[in-house]
Enzyme design. Structure first.
Site, short mmCIF file in Angstrom:
data_model
loop_
_atom_site.label_atom_id
_atom_site.label_comp_id
_atom_site.label_asym_id
_atom_site.label_seq_id
_atom_site.Cartn_x
_atom_site.Cartn_y
_atom_site.Cartn_z
N ARG A 15 34.55 -3.67 -108.21
CA ARG A 15 33.85 -4.65 -107.38
C ARG A 15 32.77 -5.34 -108.20
O ARG A 15 31.90 -4.69 -108.77
CB ARG A 15 33.23 -3.93 -106.18
CG ARG A 15 32.26 -4.75 -105.35
CD ARG A 15 31.78 -3.89 -104.19
NE ARG A 15 30.66 -4.48 -103.47
CZ ARG A 15 29.47 -3.90 -103.33
NH1 ARG A 15 29.22 -2.73 -103.89
NH2 ARG A 15 28.52 -4.49 -102.64
N ARG A 56 15.18 -11.42 -94.79
CA ARG A 56 14.14 -10.49 -95.22
C ARG A 56 12.77 -11.00 -94.81
O ARG A 56 12.53 -12.21 -94.77
CB ARG A 56 14.14 -10.32 -96.75
CG ARG A 56 15.43 -9.80 -97.33
CD ARG A 56 15.31 -9.57 -98.83
NE ARG A 56 16.57 -9.14 -99.42
CZ ARG A 56 17.05 -7.90 -99.35
NH1 ARG A 56 16.34 -6.97 -98.72
NH2 ARG A 56 18.20 -7.58 -99.90
N LYS A 214 33.87 -8.97 -94.74
CA LYS A 214 33.13 -7.71 -94.55
C LYS A 214 32.65 -7.69 -93.10
O LYS A 214 31.89 -8.57 -92.70
CB LYS A 214 31.96 -7.63 -95.52
CG LYS A 214 32.39 -7.46 -96.97
CD LYS A 214 31.25 -7.69 -97.93
CE LYS A 214 30.26 -6.57 -97.94
NZ LYS A 214 29.26 -6.75 -99.03
N THR A 272 30.70 2.40 -97.70
CA THR A 272 29.31 2.80 -97.44
C THR A 272 29.17 4.30 -97.16
O THR A 272 29.77 4.82 -96.22
CB THR A 272 28.64 2.01 -96.30
OG1 THR A 272 28.97 0.63 -96.40
CG2 THR A 272 27.13 2.17 -96.36
#
Length: 334
Positions: A15, A56, A214, A272
């Site tokens: 990846r 963020r 995703k 994950t």
């Protein structure tokens, strides 16, 4: 020298994480992956992972700010460079994506900070850039921590300027990479944006990477049939999905997504915390091995390493642990 060792240990797909694309790294690594795979006679594929929109909080004016349960504070797009986080005020930088996030919030909207460690709820909307929020779960707020908003479909493009630039780079690789991931896909149109780039660059059908959304937001589950219609692969991205959906709902979401994707003939990656403990330990936990095997029995085609391979102490052992668990699971499948 780590690439051939990882291939030997059982890596089938590398990846390229575009979040960390900088100064010639990919240009150096990509040819090496192809070279070693060819020399070793192994089929090894490459997945380019676009960063997607990032949400963020901004910079701090001074020390980290304590958020106490019950406090009501400002949550706003910063007016200028000096409008930073301080007691009573949380700010985000004025990017297109972050403007869309704040604009989409309504009274009652929940915002999760730092992977859900802190939680605030909108109690008043002053404008499209200014909110009043009540602290539901407090903590020590530091700079640049992630923000998740599970309740809303954020009205912004799936591909940022950086993503478009990274996608163009990935699409010009020779030989082409096999997969491109679209992060934070929420709906069918998000994948169409990548198809449009391929059309604009006149990428022939045989050289087009497989599009791999995703699945990280609840809205993607609602719109999953439209997303699958434009996809050839799918990643169950359990990190942000766990924050947005709640960790208790991730196992069912994983089974549902794998089932739907396999029915449509898609290649499925489960990702994950597959062997998270191996960032610091040389062997996986029993729970991690069970997780790997159950993912295989659910129908996943690949299991992914993140921090375990990128920054952990035992990257080769992590690959071998996953490969061993996967082979064992496959050996006893009905």
């Amino acid at each position: 020298e780590m690439i051939p060792k990882m291939i030997e240990s059982g890596t089938d797909i590398f990846r390229l994480n575009c979040s960390h694309r900088r100064g010639g790294d990919f240009e150096r690594v990509y040819p090496l992956i192809r070279k070693y795979a060819k020399e070793m006679g192994k089929k090894v594929e490459v997945l380019g992972d676009l960063q997607g929109p990032k949400f963020r909080v901004g910079e701090l004016q001074g020390d980290p700010v304590q958020l106490n349960n019950g406090d009501v504070v400002d949550f706003s797009i910063s007016k200028d460079e000096s409008d930073t986080i301080r007691a009573g005020r949380i700010t985000m930088k004025p990017t297109i994506e972050q403007n869309a996030l704040v604009k989409g919030c309504q009274v009652g909207t929940t915002l999760l900070i730092e992977d859900g460690l802190m939680e605030v709820t909108v109690v008043e909307k002053l404008s499209d850039t200014e909110l009043k929020v009540k602290v539901v779960r407090g903590g020590l707020l530091k700079a640049r921590k992630g923000v998740n908003v599970p309740d809303i479909e954020i009205d912004c493009a799936a591909l940022t300027e950086k993503d478009i630039e990274d996608a163009e780079y990935l699409l010009k690789l020779d030989p082409p990479c096999e997969y491109i991931c679209v992060s934070f896909a929420q709906k069918r149109q998000d994948l169409q944006e990548l198809i449009d780039i391929m059309d604009r660059l006149n990428i022939p059908a045989e050289k087009r990477p497989k599009i791999c959304p995703k699945i990280e937001k609840p809205q993607a589950l609602t719109n999953i049939d439209g997303i699958i219609a434009l996809s050839e692969a799918l990643m169950v991205a359990r990190g942000d999905l766990g924050v947005e959906l709640g960790v208790n709902r991730v196992p069912f979401a994983q089974k549902l997504l794998i089932q739907k994707a396999k029915q449509a003939g898609l290649f499925v990656i489960t990702a994950t915390q597959m062997v998270e403990s191996m960032i610091t330990q040389p062997v996986p936990t029993r729970a991690e091995v069970s997780d790997l095997c159950n993912a295989v029995w659910d129908g996943t085609d690949a299991v992914m390493l993140s921090g375990e391979g990128a920054s952990g102490k035992y990257p080769l052992e992590a690959v071998m642990a996953e490969a061993s668990a996967v082979r064992e699971a496959e050996s006893v499948m009905h």
